[in-house]
Design an enzyme around this catalytic site. Structure first.
Site, PDB file in Angstrom:
ATOM      1  N   SER A  35       0.802  -1.230   0.000  1.00 21.80           N
ATOM      2  CA  SER A  35       0.000   0.000   0.000  1.00 21.80           C
ATOM      3  C   SER A  35       0.828   1.269   0.000  1.00 21.80           C
ATOM      4  O   SER A  35       0.290   2.350  -0.265  1.00 21.80           O
ATOM      5  CB  SER A  35      -0.949   0.011   1.198  1.00 21.80           C
ATOM      6  OG  SER A  35      -0.243   0.219   2.408  1.00 21.80           O
ATOM      7  N   LYS A  89       0.750   4.716   6.833  1.00 22.71           N
ATOM      8  CA  LYS A  89       0.301   5.510   5.689  1.00 22.71           C
ATOM      9  C   LYS A  89       0.977   6.878   5.753  1.00 22.71           C
ATOM     10  O   LYS A  89       1.699   7.192   6.693  1.00 22.71           O
ATOM     11  CB  LYS A  89      -1.220   5.710   5.702  1.00 22.71           C
ATOM     12  CG  LYS A  89      -2.054   4.448   5.823  1.00 22.71           C
ATOM     13  CD  LYS A  89      -1.996   3.559   4.593  1.00 22.71           C
ATOM     14  CE  LYS A  89      -2.834   2.297   4.788  1.00 22.71           C
ATOM     15  NZ  LYS A  89      -2.665   1.351   3.658  1.00 22.71           N
TER      16      LYS A  89
END
Length: 222
Positions: A35, A89
């Protein structure tokens, strides 16, 4: 039991100190998914500074005091507000920011991000399955970074505008079309932040031959 404790008190003290160190000062975080491609790879292990934002009571998530403020562009580890899973993230928006996305273009406080193509590659999305990927230099509020988009897969490329609530942050994966982030799990409350990822400690090719990627050892994140 008392005899066992006496015989192993050094080891027990080590475990206690290690637990305190990991939960209050610094930690490591293995990267299990793609990701954050192209900046973080599966098999990277990153160093997390747990004192970047808050001082917490050791072995708990109780915040004792704030030490620093999260910044746009930080790579952050946090507990998902959806199910508590630890995620990593990029923080793209702060409390009070107005954020939207239009056909992959991130817009913060009315300022559209700018993009320049770097490369075209193929991304593995499953056993024996690949899809074209485009790597872009993104210049936005909060700095410059390299991101990746996957034009041929279904993804949430449009949202907002929305205002980030007080005490919350918006997180996006650098691999924009293959990331479960704030577009799906919502904004992240400050108390769920764990720390700022500073650099890659070690790395191995866990999706291939398991050889160490020594060129990534010690690599600073930006």
């Amino acid at each position: 039991m008392q005899a066992w404790l006496r015989a192993n008190k050094g080891f027990i003290a080590f475990l206690a100190l290690f637990g305190i160190f990991r939960t209050a000062i610094a930690d490591y975080n293995p990267i299990p998914s793609g990701s954050m491609h192209p900046n973080l790879l599966e098999g990277d292990v990153v160093l997390v500074n747990r004192l970047a934002f808050d001082l917490k009571l050791p072995l708990t998530d109780v915040v004792l005091t704030h030490l620093g403020e999260p910044r746009r562009g930080d790579v952050v580890t946090f507990s998902s507000p959806e199910d508590g899973t630890r995620l990593i993230k990029r923080l793209v928006a702060l409390p009070g920011d107005t954020v939207e996305m239009r056909d992959e273009q991130l817009i913060i406080n009315g300022k559209p991000s700018r993009y320049a193509e770097i490369d075209q590659v193929f991304e593995t999305i499953g056993p024996g399955l690949t899809t074209p990927a485009v790597r872009l230099a993104e210049e936005t509020v909060g700095g410059k970074r390299e991101i990746q988009v996957l034009p041929q897969i279904e993804a949430r490329r449009n949202f907002g505008p929305l205002v980030v609530p007080a005490g919350h942050y918006m997180m996006l994966g650098d691999n924009r079309d293959n990331s479960r982030d704030s577009r799906y799990i919502g904004m992240v409350p400050r108390e769920r932040l764990i720390g700022r990822a500073e650099r890659v400690l070690v790395s191995a090719d866990i999706t291939g031959n398991w050889m160490p990627r020594t060129e990534r050892f010690g690599m600073r994140l930006h």
